[in-house]
Design an enzyme around this catalytic site. Structure first.
Site, PDB file in Angstrom:
ATOM      1  CG  HIS A 470       7.963  28.771 -50.769  1.00 35.54           C
ATOM      2  ND1 HIS A 470       7.972  27.613 -51.509  1.00 35.54           N
ATOM      3  CD2 HIS A 470       6.905  28.652 -49.915  1.00 35.54           C
ATOM      4  CE1 HIS A 470       6.976  26.831 -51.131  1.00 35.54           C
ATOM      5  NE2 HIS A 470       6.310  27.439 -50.150  1.00 35.54           N
ATOM      6  CD  GLU A 471       5.648  30.959 -47.128  1.00 34.98           C
ATOM      7  OE1 GLU A 471       4.441  31.157 -47.392  1.00 34.98           O
ATOM      8  OE2 GLU A 471       6.091  29.837 -46.807  1.00 34.98           O
TER       9      GLU A 471
END
Length: 683
Positions: A470-471
């Site tokens: 995600h990051e």
């Protein structure tokens, strides 16, 4: 020249203008902020005081050019206060944040400056001449100034500046209180037997954390930011689970770091500010600049998911109660939920989450998973730069190169939890890409993975695995930026759109060709068995009731706080929470909000006030896009090139929903989201 020389006066001479961390001391920041603000204000004053006819070039473009020193010191300082805060840095922060707020108000509330911007905007509306990014920049500046209160009279501007100043102090206080309260709430364990259920490496990490605090011979369970703590899944000692849960939910709720009076004042002042700006509530003011468009549209959307999610959570609760009863537990408690949910996950789907960790070694996940997905989609290479130094010994640096070998920027990874680092995970930038100043991006991902014991490999959980992807999706949004103006760089998009690209990147977590490479046992090198992967995927809807409800509870709590009038601020935070969740139809005592008010950093010190709905709103776009990519071959350069050209490279230079339409060819469909979260009615 105004002020003296500083390490921030000129751009860094290091590759990609990476800040020279080794040369920067705490004592450098305040003088640099002072000089940067003076230089910026002088440049803006020159624009505002001009007497020639306002034009895009002599007003808006000049505004976009100035303030580079202030940007350099700000990006470095606020990255450090988030990831390696100290008492000295916090003291500087407490002084600098109000000064910065006053500085920004002097610019945004300058009537002469706004008159020039407004004149250009009116002339362009009457006879359009600008196109592309130029037209977008003019519209963006005008809207920014209007929403900041530039159209108020003298009394209104003075009142607004006072409100903003006090709010900046309060939000900083909230964040600093939370950091210290979270560190203080860590659970100390005297007897290793009380950690029954933890793996050997997790016990070693707890021992190391205790030793770092001077608690030799003991064990320390540090807290992550959300309510749910990872070890609640595996701790067999019910009383230890209770202690850990209660430490989490009562953070900053009393004592010297009490956030209750802080957040009540924040809420009241935000409500006053919204009224001053002509809005009914702070939430109304927030959505005026977001893709959702209105509170009515938000409510209609959330109304479609709350009822089915609560029904799913109630079904899960009944199954958990039955599992707990087999252990002699007569009444299920919130600290039991994760433990028995994980047991059902193991028993029903034959998936042991604790046994999965040895297959997810951090270094291999990064190289053969996260980075490999980006290489397959976009052709990029991640080249380690051991010659460059980060802001902390934990930080690793890679140079990102395009398929042609052309440098794109730098990526910094800061993965381990430590004292002084705020909870959660995030992406930020030290340098933003833009062609106006000729800068390439320097992007950082920050996580809070427990540090392994000395000599042991770092292993990650399924949740941490998803967070890594995600990051890095956020990081790609910053790295692939290809815009002229700094105002539009990378993730400079509406708050309820910014999570969309990062959520799409989560689709690669279980992509077969990647999983076969990165999910290998840390000791034997054996791949994660295909049948285990199949069972994980078969179980993907298990726990969605809880996950959706805990998120929606936080979302609706955020809305409740930010839809009150100035004279409606309650006296009791806990009572307000209880009433707000009941009114929203989501008051399940066994499923507390993902964040309770006193540690809801997103909304009281993180830019998401009245905007926490953004995650599930963005997930509509994400789920629809994942379907498109999957239907068109998945991990291919063609898909990556299309994603990069239409979405990841444009930042805020085009309307956000137009960017989605350019990618997808139509408006978004909500059905993929409802299907993903198990919210479609049974057929």
């Amino acid at each position: 020249m105004i002020g003296g020389m500083s390490v921030f006066t000129e751009p860094s001479t290091l590759p990609f203008q990476l800040p020279p961390f080794a040369e920067i001391g705490v004592e450098d920041f305040e003088p640099a902020f002072d000089t940067g603000m003076q230089m910026h204000l002088a440049a803006v004053r020159w624009i505002a005081d001009r007497t020639d006819e306002p034009t895009f070039d002599n007003t808006v473009l000049h505004l976009e050019r100035v303030g580079t020193m202030l940007s350099r010191v700000s990006s470095t300082f606020f990255n450090l206060t988030g990831s390696m805060s100290t008492e000295a840095l916090r003291a500087v922060e407490a002084r600098v944040v109000p000064a910065l707020t006053a500085h920004n108000d002097r610019i945004r509330l300058d009537p002469a400056l706004f008159a020039r911007i407004d004149a250009v905007h009116r002339a362009e509306a009457a006879s359009p001449t600008l196109t592309g990014e130029d037209a977008q920049l003019l519209g963006r500046y005008h809207l920014d100034f209007v929403l900041a209160g530039a159209g108020l009279d003298d009394d209104g501007r003075r009142a607004l500046a006072e409100l903003n100043g006090r709010l900046s102090t309060l939000t900083t206080t909230f964040g600093q209180n939370l950091l210290k309260a979270t560190e203080a709430a860590a659970v100390v364990i005297d007897d290793v037997a009380d950690l029954d259920g933890l793996s050997d490496d997790a016990i070693g990490a707890a021992a190391a954390a205790a030793t770092d605090r001077g608690l030799v011979g003991k064990y320390l369970i540090t807290l992550v930011l959300p309510t749910g703590q990872p070890l609640l899944k595996v701790l067999r000692n019910r009383d230890v689970r209770r202690r850990l849960f209660e430490a989490s939910v009562h953070r900053a709720e009393g004592g010297e770091h009490d956030n209750r009076p802080v957040l009540l004042e924040i809420v009241g002042l935000r409500a006053q500010r919204a009224r001053l700006l002509g809005f009914g509530t702070h939430a109304d003011a927030t959505v005026a600049d977001q893709t959702v468009g209105s509170l009515a549209a938000m409510d209609e959307f959330l109304g479609r998911v709350v009822g089915p999610a609560v029904a799913n959570a109630r079904v899960e609760a009944q199954q958990l109660a039955e599992a707990a009863a087999a252990d002699g537990v007569t009444e299920l408690e919130p600290w039991d939920w994760a433990y028995y949910s994980d047991r059902i996950y193991r028993d029903r789907y034959e998936v042991d989450t604790a046994a999965l960790r040895p297959y997810f070694k951090l270094d291999r996940v990064l190289t053969d998973g996260v980075f490999a997905a980006a290489r397959g989609l976009f052709g990029i290479e991640m080249v380690p730069r051991a010659d460059l130094t980060g802001y902390h010994p934990d930080v690793r640096i890679w140079e990102v190169r395009d398929a042609s070998g052309e440098p794109i920027g730098l990526f910094l990874g800061d993965y381990f939890a430590r004292d002084g680092k705020r909870g959660g995970a995030w992406m930020s930038s030290f340098v933003d890409q833009n062609h106006l100043h000729g800068t390439r991006p320097v992007i950082v991902n920050v996580l809070n993975i427990p540090r392994p014991a000395a000599g042991e490999p770092a292993l990650v959980t399924l949740d941490e695995l998803r967070t890594l992807f995600h990051e890095f999706g956020h990081a790609l949004h910053g790295l692939f930026s290809d815009v002229r103006y700094p105002r539009f760089s990378g993730t400079s998009v509406p708050r309820d759109f910014v999570e969309y690209p990062s959520q799409v990147n989560e689709m690669w977590v279980f992509w077969p060709e990647l999983l076969a490479d990165y999910a290998r046992h840390v000791h034997t090198g054996e791949p994660l068995p295909a049948e285990v992967v199949g069972r994980i995927q078969a179980a993907q809807l298990w726990g969605e009731g809880f996950g959706t409800v805990e998120y929606l509870a936080a979302t609706l709590l955020d809305q409740a706080w930010h839809r009150i009038a100035p004279d409606e601020v309650p006296a009791d935070v806990v009572a307000f929470e209880t009433a707000a969740l009941a009114a929203a139809g989501i008051d399940l005592p066994l499923v507390p909000p993902r964040y309770r008010s006193t540690y809801f950093q997103h909304i009281f010190d993180g830019g998401y006030s009245a905007g926490y709905y953004s995650y599930i709103w963005s997930e509509v776009l994400d789920a629809d896009t994942v379907d498109m990519i999957t239907d068109n071959g998945g991990l291919t350069r063609a898909n990556g090139d299309h994603l990069r050209a239409t979405l990841l490279s444009v930042g805020g230079s085009v309307d956000a929903l137009d960017a989605f339409r350019n990618l997808r060819g139509r408006d978004a469909d909500i059905e993929p989201l409802l299907r993903r979260r198990g919210l479609l009615p049974a057929e």
